[in-house]
Design a protein around this motif. Structure first.
Motif, PDB file in Angstrom:
ATOM      1  N   ASP A  21      87.723 103.083   1.802  1.00  0.00           N
ATOM      2  CA  ASP A  21      86.844 102.219   2.745  1.00  0.00           C
ATOM      3  C   ASP A  21      85.993 101.151   2.062  1.00  0.00           C
ATOM      4  O   ASP A  21      85.605 100.448   2.652  1.00  0.00           O
ATOM      5  N   ILE A  22      85.953 101.574   0.683  1.00  0.00           N
ATOM      6  CA  ILE A  22      85.012 100.657   0.096  1.00  0.00           C
ATOM      7  C   ILE A  22      85.548  99.999  -1.056  1.00  0.00           C
ATOM      8  O   ILE A  22      85.084  99.088  -1.907  1.00  0.00           O
ATOM      9  N   ASP A  23      86.956 100.048  -1.598  1.00  0.00           N
ATOM     10  CA  ASP A  23      87.484  99.598  -2.487  1.00  0.00           C
ATOM     11  C   ASP A  23      88.759  98.924  -2.287  1.00  0.00           C
ATOM     12  O   ASP A  23      89.605  99.371  -1.396  1.00  0.00           O
ATOM     13  N   TYR A  24      88.889  97.749  -2.649  1.00  0.00           N
ATOM     14  CA  TYR A  24      90.113  96.775  -2.015  1.00  0.00           C
ATOM     15  C   TYR A  24      90.708  96.102  -3.315  1.00  0.00           C
ATOM     16  O   TYR A  24      89.901  95.853  -4.358  1.00  0.00           O
ATOM     17  N   THR A  25      92.034  96.041  -3.661  1.00  0.00           N
ATOM     18  CA  THR A  25      92.634  95.310  -4.571  1.00  0.00           C
ATOM     19  C   THR A  25      93.058  93.953  -4.086  1.00  0.00           C
ATOM     20  O   THR A  25      93.752  93.897  -3.052  1.00  0.00           O
ATOM     21  N   LYS A  46      77.265  79.769  -3.562  1.00  0.00           N
ATOM     22  CA  LYS A  46      76.230  79.734  -2.773  1.00  0.00           C
ATOM     23  C   LYS A  46      76.257  81.406  -2.683  1.00  0.00           C
ATOM     24  O   LYS A  46      75.081  81.695  -2.136  1.00  0.00           O
ATOM     25  N   ILE A  47      77.162  82.173  -3.169  1.00  0.00           N
ATOM     26  CA  ILE A  47      76.788  83.641  -2.982  1.00  0.00           C
ATOM     27  C   ILE A  47      76.501  84.223  -4.144  1.00  0.00           C
ATOM     28  O   ILE A  47      75.496  85.011  -4.338  1.00  0.00           O
ATOM     29  N   GLY A  48      77.149  84.129  -5.326  1.00  0.00           N
ATOM     30  CA  GLY A  48      76.734  84.647  -6.809  1.00  0.00           C
ATOM     31  C   GLY A  48      78.120  84.836  -7.625  1.00  0.00           C
ATOM     32  O   GLY A  48      79.383  84.326  -6.992  1.00  0.00           O
ATOM     33  N   GLU A  49      77.803  85.838  -8.652  1.00  0.00           N
ATOM     34  CA  GLU A  49      78.954  85.875  -9.490  1.00  0.00           C
ATOM     35  C   GLU A  49      79.023  87.354  -9.949  1.00  0.00           C
ATOM     36  O   GLU A  49      77.769  87.893 -10.023  1.00  0.00           O
ATOM     37  N   ALA A  50      80.055  87.954 -10.413  1.00  0.00           N
ATOM     38  CA  ALA A  50      80.086  89.258 -10.921  1.00  0.00           C
ATOM     39  C   ALA A  50      81.082  89.340 -11.777  1.00  0.00           C
ATOM     40  O   ALA A  50      82.394  88.814 -11.690  1.00  0.00           O
ATOM     41  N   THR A  65      90.645  95.300  -8.581  1.00  0.00           N
ATOM     42  CA  THR A  65      90.059  96.363  -7.603  1.00  0.00           C
ATOM     43  C   THR A  65      88.726  96.409  -7.569  1.00  0.00           C
ATOM     44  O   THR A  65      88.162  96.640  -8.714  1.00  0.00           O
ATOM     45  N   ILE A  66      88.165  96.157  -6.486  1.00  0.00           N
ATOM     46  CA  ILE A  66      86.753  95.614  -6.574  1.00  0.00           C
ATOM     47  C   ILE A  66      85.785  96.751  -5.146  1.00  0.00           C
ATOM     48  O   ILE A  66      86.640  96.855  -4.320  1.00  0.00           O
ATOM     49  N   ARG A  67      84.779  97.248  -5.807  1.00  0.00           N
ATOM     50  CA  ARG A  67      84.241  98.121  -4.908  1.00  0.00           C
ATOM     51  C   ARG A  67      83.250  97.256  -4.228  1.00  0.00           C
ATOM     52  O   ARG A  67      82.367  96.515  -4.910  1.00  0.00           O
ATOM     53  N   VAL A  72      77.536  90.104  -3.653  1.00  0.00           N
ATOM     54  CA  VAL A  72      78.958  89.046  -3.880  1.00  0.00           C
ATOM     55  C   VAL A  72      80.101  89.939  -3.328  1.00  0.00           C
ATOM     56  O   VAL A  72      80.873  89.495  -2.731  1.00  0.00           O
ATOM     57  N   THR A  73      79.987  91.360  -3.688  1.00  0.00           N
ATOM     58  CA  THR A  73      81.496  92.074  -3.198  1.00  0.00           C
ATOM     59  C   THR A  73      81.488  92.291  -1.806  1.00  0.00           C
ATOM     60  O   THR A  73      82.601  92.582  -1.264  1.00  0.00           O
ATOM     61  N   ASP A  74      80.120  92.530  -1.136  1.00  0.00           N
ATOM     62  CA  ASP A  74      80.016  92.248   0.441  1.00  0.00           C
ATOM     63  C   ASP A  74      81.084  91.201   0.930  1.00  0.00           C
ATOM     64  O   ASP A  74      81.820  91.445   1.912  1.00  0.00           O
ATOM     65  N   TYR A  75      80.662  89.985   0.522  1.00  0.00           N
ATOM     66  CA  TYR A  75      81.393  88.916   0.911  1.00  0.00           C
ATOM     67  C   TYR A  75      82.801  88.911   0.429  1.00  0.00           C
ATOM     68  O   TYR A  75      83.602  88.468   1.461  1.00  0.00           O
ATOM     69  N   LEU A  76      83.073  89.487  -0.598  1.00  0.00           N
ATOM     70  CA  LEU A  76      84.536  89.402  -0.917  1.00  0.00           C
ATOM     71  C   LEU A  76      85.371  90.194   0.104  1.00  0.00           C
ATOM     72  O   LEU A  76      86.478  89.837   0.390  1.00  0.00           O
ATOM     73  N   HIS A  77      84.743  91.188   0.516  1.00  0.00           N
ATOM     74  CA  HIS A  77      85.427  92.130   1.394  1.00  0.00           C
ATOM     75  C   HIS A  77      85.678  91.374   2.994  1.00  0.00           C
ATOM     76  O   HIS A  77      86.346  92.123   3.843  1.00  0.00           O
TER      77      HIS A  77
END
Length: 266
Positions: A21-25, A46-50, A65-67, A72-77
């Protein structure tokens, strides 16, 4: 003219696979040629870096593979194939793949710690003639947290692989192993062998106690490798957030031999 090391390059998303549910590749069309265990800095304007570990790579692509754990990761998903990400890197020292060839390799991975070692596992899965044997201990909190299940099932079919998949707590949907990785190492037959190499990646406590289990079996410190991939920040030793005593983890690591890692107490 010297290139600004903070400026990333733009890459297109080829494919997105939901792991949990929270991990996407995310697979990106990318010309980066990383070493196993290295990481990149991923940014969204404008969001950030990780900092993100590279979970696999090949000709013209890399996988991450990003949780979903923050801004930043919320936006990626929310992204889709055809959208873009910005990357700089790769950074850090990876695992010495050539050193493991011809050896009995043992990999213990906890949770998302499987991602940084997946490219090594897949390499020896494709090239099993280059390894004596591979024992793989994989642990997750629950069956709903398991990553890369299709690939794990493929690894289980490899004659040179011994794969133990376990979850901390069982549930009605899980019929496999239950318990911590350490109990399977403790009860197993792996012991002192000069041709043995061990890789451990996962949460700090998991790495600490897993290493202790291997040491109890008289495996030498120099035969154990760990990754401090959770310590990454800027990637180039400028911010100091990864520094432990005089060691910049992003420059000297994230992969360390245990002879060095045991002294890095954060």
């Amino acid at each position: 003219m010297m290139k600004n090391p903070y400026i990333p390059n733009k890459y297109s998303i080829l494919h997105i696979q939901h792991q949990t549910d929270i991990d996407y590749t995310f697979r990106l069309a990318c010309d980066i040629k990383p070493k196993n265990g290295q990481f990149v800095e991923l940014s969204i304007p404008k969001i950030g870096e990780a900092p993100i570990s590279i979970s696999d790579f090949g000709d013209g692509y890399i996988d991450m593979t990003i949780r979903r754990v923050g801004k930043v990761t919320d936006y990626l998903h929310s992204l889709q194939p055809g959208d873009h990400m910005y990357l700089r890197g790769p950074y850090g020292n990876g695992f010495p793949l050539d050193h493991y060839k011809g050896k009995h390799l043992v990999i213990a991975a906890g949770g998302t710690g499987l991602a940084p070692v997946k490219s090594i596992i897949n390499y020896f899965h494709r090239n099993s003639h280059e390894i004596q044997k591979l024992d793989l201990f994989i642990g997750f909190k629950s069956s709903k947290d398991i990553l890369f299940m299709d690939e794990i099932q493929g690894w289980m079919k490899n004659e040179k692989f011994n794969v133990i998949l376990t979850v901390d707590k069982g549930d009605e949907d899980w019929t496999g192993n239950v318990g911590l990785i350490t109990q399977y190492i403790s009860n197993g037959t792996i012991g002192n062998d000069e041709n043995l190499e061990v890789i451990i990646v996962g949460p700090p406590l998991m790495m600490k106690f897993t290493a202790l289990e291997f040491l109890k079996k008289e495996i030498l410190e120099k035969q154990i490798w760990v990754s401090f991939e959770r310590k990454m920040s800027c990637g180039i030793g400028k911010c100091g957030h990864c520094k432990i005593d005089e060691t910049y983890v992003c420059l000297e690591g994230p992969v360390f031999n245990y002879t060095k890692a045991k002294k890095l107490i954060d």
